[in-house]
Design a protein around this motif. Structure first.
Motif, PDB file in Angstrom:
ATOM      1  N   ASN A 226       0.865  -1.638  -0.242  1.00 47.33           N
ATOM      2  CA  ASN A 226       0.248   0.152   0.181  1.00 47.33           C
ATOM      3  C   ASN A 226       1.163   1.211   0.104  1.00 47.33           C
ATOM      4  O   ASN A 226       0.455   2.104  -0.324  1.00 47.33           O
ATOM      5  CB  ASN A 226      -0.812  -0.134   1.077  1.00 47.33           C
ATOM      6  N   LYS A 227       2.450   1.254   0.600  1.00 49.19           N
ATOM      7  CA  LYS A 227       3.230   2.456  -0.129  1.00 49.19           C
ATOM      8  C   LYS A 227       4.117   2.168  -0.576  1.00 49.19           C
ATOM      9  O   LYS A 227       4.796   2.930  -0.876  1.00 49.19           O
ATOM     10  CB  LYS A 227       3.921   2.165   1.822  1.00 49.19           C
ATOM     11  N   TYR A 228       4.523   1.463  -0.894  1.00 45.92           N
ATOM     12  CA  TYR A 228       5.616   1.388  -1.766  1.00 45.92           C
ATOM     13  C   TYR A 228       4.966   1.029  -3.364  1.00 45.92           C
ATOM     14  O   TYR A 228       3.728  -0.351  -3.194  1.00 45.92           O
ATOM     15  CB  TYR A 228       6.784   0.258  -1.439  1.00 45.92           C
ATOM     16  N   GLU A 229       5.870   1.194  -4.303  1.00 45.04           N
ATOM     17  CA  GLU A 229       6.054  -0.017  -5.869  1.00 45.04           C
ATOM     18  C   GLU A 229       6.710  -0.746  -5.203  1.00 45.04           C
ATOM     19  O   GLU A 229       7.693   0.157  -5.581  1.00 45.04           O
ATOM     20  CB  GLU A 229       5.619   1.510  -6.741  1.00 45.04           C
ATOM     21  N   GLU A 230       7.271  -1.817  -5.914  1.00 43.16           N
ATOM     22  CA  GLU A 230       8.574  -2.821  -5.711  1.00 43.16           C
ATOM     23  C   GLU A 230       7.987  -3.716  -7.124  1.00 43.16           C
ATOM     24  O   GLU A 230       7.462  -3.593  -8.318  1.00 43.16           O
ATOM     25  CB  GLU A 230       8.112  -3.527  -4.739  1.00 43.16           C
ATOM     26  N   THR A 231      10.130  -3.718  -7.543  1.00 41.55           N
ATOM     27  CA  THR A 231       9.843  -4.297  -8.393  1.00 41.55           C
ATOM     28  C   THR A 231      11.074  -5.211  -8.268  1.00 41.55           C
ATOM     29  O   THR A 231      11.809  -5.245  -8.107  1.00 41.55           O
ATOM     30  CB  THR A 231       9.838  -3.585  -9.691  1.00 41.55           C
ATOM     31  N   ASN A 232      11.099  -6.974  -8.435  1.00 37.13           N
ATOM     32  CA  ASN A 232      12.680  -7.214  -8.844  1.00 37.13           C
ATOM     33  C   ASN A 232      12.950  -7.885 -10.226  1.00 37.13           C
ATOM     34  O   ASN A 232      14.142  -8.413 -10.573  1.00 37.13           O
ATOM     35  CB  ASN A 232      12.025  -8.745  -7.910  1.00 37.13           C
ATOM     36  N   ASP A 233      12.167  -6.973 -11.556  1.00 39.93           N
ATOM     37  CA  ASP A 233      12.734  -6.936 -12.587  1.00 39.93           C
ATOM     38  C   ASP A 233      13.431  -5.718 -12.918  1.00 39.93           C
ATOM     39  O   ASP A 233      13.759  -4.718 -12.854  1.00 39.93           O
ATOM     40  CB  ASP A 233      11.476  -6.589 -13.612  1.00 39.93           C
ATOM     41  N   ALA A 234      14.640  -5.736 -12.332  1.00 44.86           N
ATOM     42  CA  ALA A 234      15.649  -4.658 -12.212  1.00 44.86           C
ATOM     43  C   ALA A 234      17.470  -4.837 -11.897  1.00 44.86           C
ATOM     44  O   ALA A 234      17.839  -6.039 -11.959  1.00 44.86           O
ATOM     45  CB  ALA A 234      15.119  -3.722 -10.407  1.00 44.86           C
TER      46      ALA A 234
ATOM     47  N   LYS B 277      27.324   4.693 -11.469  1.00 45.41           N
ATOM     48  CA  LYS B 277      26.709   3.141 -11.812  1.00 45.41           C
ATOM     49  C   LYS B 277      25.289   3.486 -11.491  1.00 45.41           C
ATOM     50  O   LYS B 277      24.590   4.764 -10.595  1.00 45.41           O
ATOM     51  CB  LYS B 277      26.911   2.036 -10.900  1.00 45.41           C
ATOM     52  N   TRP B 278      24.462   2.512 -12.111  1.00 46.72           N
ATOM     53  CA  TRP B 278      22.832   2.776 -11.790  1.00 46.72           C
ATOM     54  C   TRP B 278      22.127   2.222 -11.442  1.00 46.72           C
ATOM     55  O   TRP B 278      22.647   0.422 -12.141  1.00 46.72           O
ATOM     56  CB  TRP B 278      22.325   3.831 -13.152  1.00 46.72           C
ATOM     57  N   VAL B 279      21.061   2.278 -11.741  1.00 46.44           N
ATOM     58  CA  VAL B 279      19.631   0.249 -11.910  1.00 46.44           C
ATOM     59  C   VAL B 279      18.828   1.005 -12.783  1.00 46.44           C
ATOM     60  O   VAL B 279      18.180   2.233 -12.779  1.00 46.44           O
ATOM     61  CB  VAL B 279      19.057   0.459 -10.420  1.00 46.44           C
ATOM     62  N   ILE B 280      18.767   0.128 -13.233  1.00 47.73           N
ATOM     63  CA  ILE B 280      17.097  -0.247 -14.666  1.00 47.73           C
ATOM     64  C   ILE B 280      16.328  -0.684 -14.410  1.00 47.73           C
ATOM     65  O   ILE B 280      16.745  -2.152 -13.718  1.00 47.73           O
ATOM     66  CB  ILE B 280      18.333  -0.095 -15.951  1.00 47.73           C
ATOM     67  N   ALA B 281      15.503  -0.466 -13.210  1.00 42.66           N
ATOM     68  CA  ALA B 281      13.669  -1.237 -13.154  1.00 42.66           C
ATOM     69  C   ALA B 281      13.094  -1.011 -14.022  1.00 42.66           C
ATOM     70  O   ALA B 281      12.393  -0.385 -14.296  1.00 42.66           O
ATOM     71  CB  ALA B 281      13.872  -0.523 -11.290  1.00 42.66           C
ATOM     72  N   ASN B 282      12.457  -2.414 -13.973  1.00 48.92           N
ATOM     73  CA  ASN B 282      11.320  -1.884 -15.326  1.00 48.92           C
ATOM     74  C   ASN B 282       9.989  -2.484 -14.452  1.00 48.92           C
ATOM     75  O   ASN B 282       9.794  -3.208 -13.730  1.00 48.92           O
ATOM     76  CB  ASN B 282      11.388  -3.563 -15.617  1.00 48.92           C
ATOM     77  N   PHE B 283       9.516  -1.192 -13.989  1.00 47.57           N
ATOM     78  CA  PHE B 283       8.106  -1.758 -13.841  1.00 47.57           C
ATOM     79  C   PHE B 283       7.055  -1.713 -14.286  1.00 47.57           C
ATOM     80  O   PHE B 283       6.679  -0.943 -15.579  1.00 47.57           O
ATOM     81  CB  PHE B 283       8.116   0.205 -12.884  1.00 47.57           C
ATOM     82  N   LYS B 284       6.055  -1.910 -13.566  1.00 51.58           N
ATOM     83  CA  LYS B 284       4.621  -2.193 -14.681  1.00 51.58           C
ATOM     84  C   LYS B 284       4.534  -0.584 -15.431  1.00 51.58           C
ATOM     85  O   LYS B 284       4.245  -0.297 -14.379  1.00 51.58           O
ATOM     86  CB  LYS B 284       3.761  -3.381 -13.760  1.00 51.58           C
ATOM     87  N   GLU B 285       3.176  -0.531 -15.840  1.00 50.20           N
ATOM     88  CA  GLU B 285       3.082   1.131 -16.751  1.00 50.20           C
ATOM     89  C   GLU B 285       2.335   0.846 -15.311  1.00 50.20           C
ATOM     90  O   GLU B 285       1.989   2.392 -15.596  1.00 50.20           O
ATOM     91  CB  GLU B 285       2.383   0.360 -17.867  1.00 50.20           C
ATOM     92  N   THR B 286       0.829   0.300 -14.391  1.00 46.11           N
ATOM     93  CA  THR B 286       0.182   0.566 -13.912  1.00 46.11           C
ATOM     94  C   THR B 286       1.274   1.384 -12.527  1.00 46.11           C
ATOM     95  O   THR B 286       0.378   1.720 -11.639  1.00 46.11           O
ATOM     96  CB  THR B 286      -0.761  -0.842 -13.476  1.00 46.11           C
TER      97      THR B 286
ATOM     98  N   ARG C 101       6.209  -2.593 -19.424  1.00 42.80           N
ATOM     99  CA  ARG C 101       7.033  -2.875 -18.452  1.00 42.80           C
ATOM    100  C   ARG C 101       7.687  -1.356 -18.773  1.00 42.80           C
ATOM    101  O   ARG C 101       7.945  -1.356 -20.140  1.00 42.80           O
ATOM    102  CB  ARG C 101       7.707  -3.367 -18.819  1.00 42.80           C
ATOM    103  N   ILE C 102       7.925   0.095 -17.996  1.00 39.53           N
ATOM    104  CA  ILE C 102       8.338   1.119 -18.744  1.00 39.53           C
ATOM    105  C   ILE C 102      10.053   1.073 -17.741  1.00 39.53           C
ATOM    106  O   ILE C 102      10.138   0.802 -16.576  1.00 39.53           O
ATOM    107  CB  ILE C 102       7.819   2.152 -18.344  1.00 39.53           C
ATOM    108  N   PRO C 103      10.751   1.153 -18.691  1.00 39.77           N
ATOM    109  CA  PRO C 103      12.341   1.398 -18.007  1.00 39.77           C
ATOM    110  C   PRO C 103      12.414   2.327 -17.297  1.00 39.77           C
ATOM    111  O   PRO C 103      12.480   3.841 -17.577  1.00 39.77           O
ATOM    112  CB  PRO C 103      13.640   1.179 -18.387  1.00 39.77           C
ATOM    113  N   VAL C 104      13.143   2.313 -15.829  1.00 35.19           N
ATOM    114  CA  VAL C 104      12.817   3.347 -14.928  1.00 35.19           C
ATOM    115  C   VAL C 104      14.833   3.639 -14.518  1.00 35.19           C
ATOM    116  O   VAL C 104      15.051   3.051 -13.751  1.00 35.19           O
ATOM    117  CB  VAL C 104      12.427   3.491 -13.783  1.00 35.19           C
ATOM    118  N   ARG C 105      15.203   4.265 -14.632  1.00 36.98           N
ATOM    119  CA  ARG C 105      17.077   5.329 -13.916  1.00 36.98           C
ATOM    120  C   ARG C 105      16.920   5.564 -13.207  1.00 36.98           C
ATOM    121  O   ARG C 105      16.360   6.662 -12.651  1.00 36.98           O
ATOM    122  CB  ARG C 105      17.926   6.033 -15.716  1.00 36.98           C
TER     123      ARG C 105
END
Length: 357
Positions: A40-48, A256-265, A321-325
């Motif tokens: 409820n508080k966070y959006e999370e993804t393990n596709d990163a 260095k950076w992380v590319i996290a692929n969040f769902k479009e929702t 999925r939307i890539p977020v840098r």
């Protein structure tokens, strides 16, 4: 009456089972509650994944490898020599180009000397014009006088013809001096044109010398920045060609950076600069901090080699999925344990009023 021993054992087992079930139910309830609160508080993804710039080291000149001064997975610094190519042929070409440049500059000196000589000749021709003009004037006066005397029958026809011939000779000499002066000026102009051509040749030769110097410098390949070498694909004595990949280097200076692929929702409330928590699978007990640097302009599938075309009739609705840098924050030493390609779990707070939270 005593209770049978088997009944007492069954009762104990039943009590223990009830207690364990209660503990498990409580644990599941706590875990479920925490999970629901977290979701409820966070959006999370393990596709990163952790990412860095990994660039190929390529050759700018061809030749045989003389010496290799790096090993796979070696840390290198900007300017460190990685590879030495045999430069014998390039040194010979450089010396040849330098000799041709010296010759071209010598031609300029010769042409300048010729120009000075032609100027002196032109001055002499100009002075001869004045003398020829004076002789012509004298012969013209002489001709007028003898013409009058001939008309008065005071001189013979032969004498008059001699004076007329002398006048014609004077006119020819005067014209010859004018032509000689014009020819001298033309030669000065021609020499100046040749000098301009020689000057252009000098510039061309200087460019060739500069290129040969660059080729010689390219035979020593250095690290373009601080980083870590990757896989090596060459051996000493091997013939390499222009543009051939000699190895790979991971750029530590670019960060260095992380590319996290969040769902479009999940991305509707995300914004640049938002704080992010990152957990790396290789280091599960350590939380890394980061900030969203950018959101992709399109879904990941749109950047694929063959983007899907829903108009073909095989449409199946799938959450894209939307890539977020995400820029990793922290000192280089702390981030040094991370390597490109490591899997990560990324958590972003929901809402838009927690930029500093």
């Amino acid at each position: 009456m005593n209770t049978p021993k088997s009944n007492r054992t069954d009762k104990i087992i039943t009590n223990i089972t009830a207690i364990l079930a209660s503990v498990i139910l409580v644990a599941l309830a706590v875990w479920g509650t925490r999970t629901l609160l977290f979701m409820n508080k966070y959006e999370e993804t393990n596709d990163a994944q952790v990412d860095e710039y990994i660039n190929p080291v390529t050759a700018k000149v061809s030749g045989y490898i003389k010496e290799i001064k790096f090993e796979e997975n070696q840390e290198v610094h900007r300017g460190d020599t990685l590879l030495v190519i045999d430069n014998s042929d390039y040194i010979v070409q450089q010396r040849e180009a330098e000799a041709a440049l010296v010759n071209a500059r010598a031609q300029i000196s010769v042409l300048e000397s010729n120009t000075n000589t032609m100027n002196q000749v032109a001055k002499v021709s100009k002075s001869q014009i004045e003398a020829a003009k004076a002789r012509l004037w004298k012969q013209e006066q002489e001709y007028i006088r003898y013409k009058n005397l001939f008309e008065a029958e005071s001189v013979t026809g032969q004498q008059f013809e001699n004076v007329k011939t002398a006048l014609d000779v004077a006119k020819s000499e005067y014209q010859a001096t004018l032509d000689a002066y014009s020819a001298s000026l033309a030669k000065v102009h021609d020499t100046q044109v040749q000098k301009d051509v020689a000057s252009a040749e000098i510039k061309r030769r200087e460019a060739i010398v500069g290129k040969n110097k660059l080729d010689v410098s390219y035979t020593i390949i250095t690290a373009p920045y601080d980083g870590k070498m990757g896989r090596r694909t060459i051996q000493p004595g091997q013939l390499i060609l222009i543009g051939q990949t000699l190895g790979f280097i991971v750029d530590h200076e670019a960060g260095k950076w992380v590319i996290a692929n969040f769902k479009e929702t999940q991305v509707r409330n995300m914004y640049v600069g938002e704080n992010v928590e990152i957990e790396i699978d290789a280091f599960p007990d350590e939380i890394f901090k980061g900030k969203i640097e950018s959101l992709s302009a399109a879904t990941g599938s749109r950047f694929s080699l063959l983007p899907p075309d829903n108009s073909t009739g095989n449409f199946v609705k799938i959450a894209q999925r939307i890539p977020v840098r995400i820029r990793l924050e922290g000192d280089k030493k702390g981030l040094g344990i991370l390597s490109a390609g490591m899997s990560a779990n990324v958590s972003v707070k929901k809402g838009r009023n927690h930029q500093n939270g």
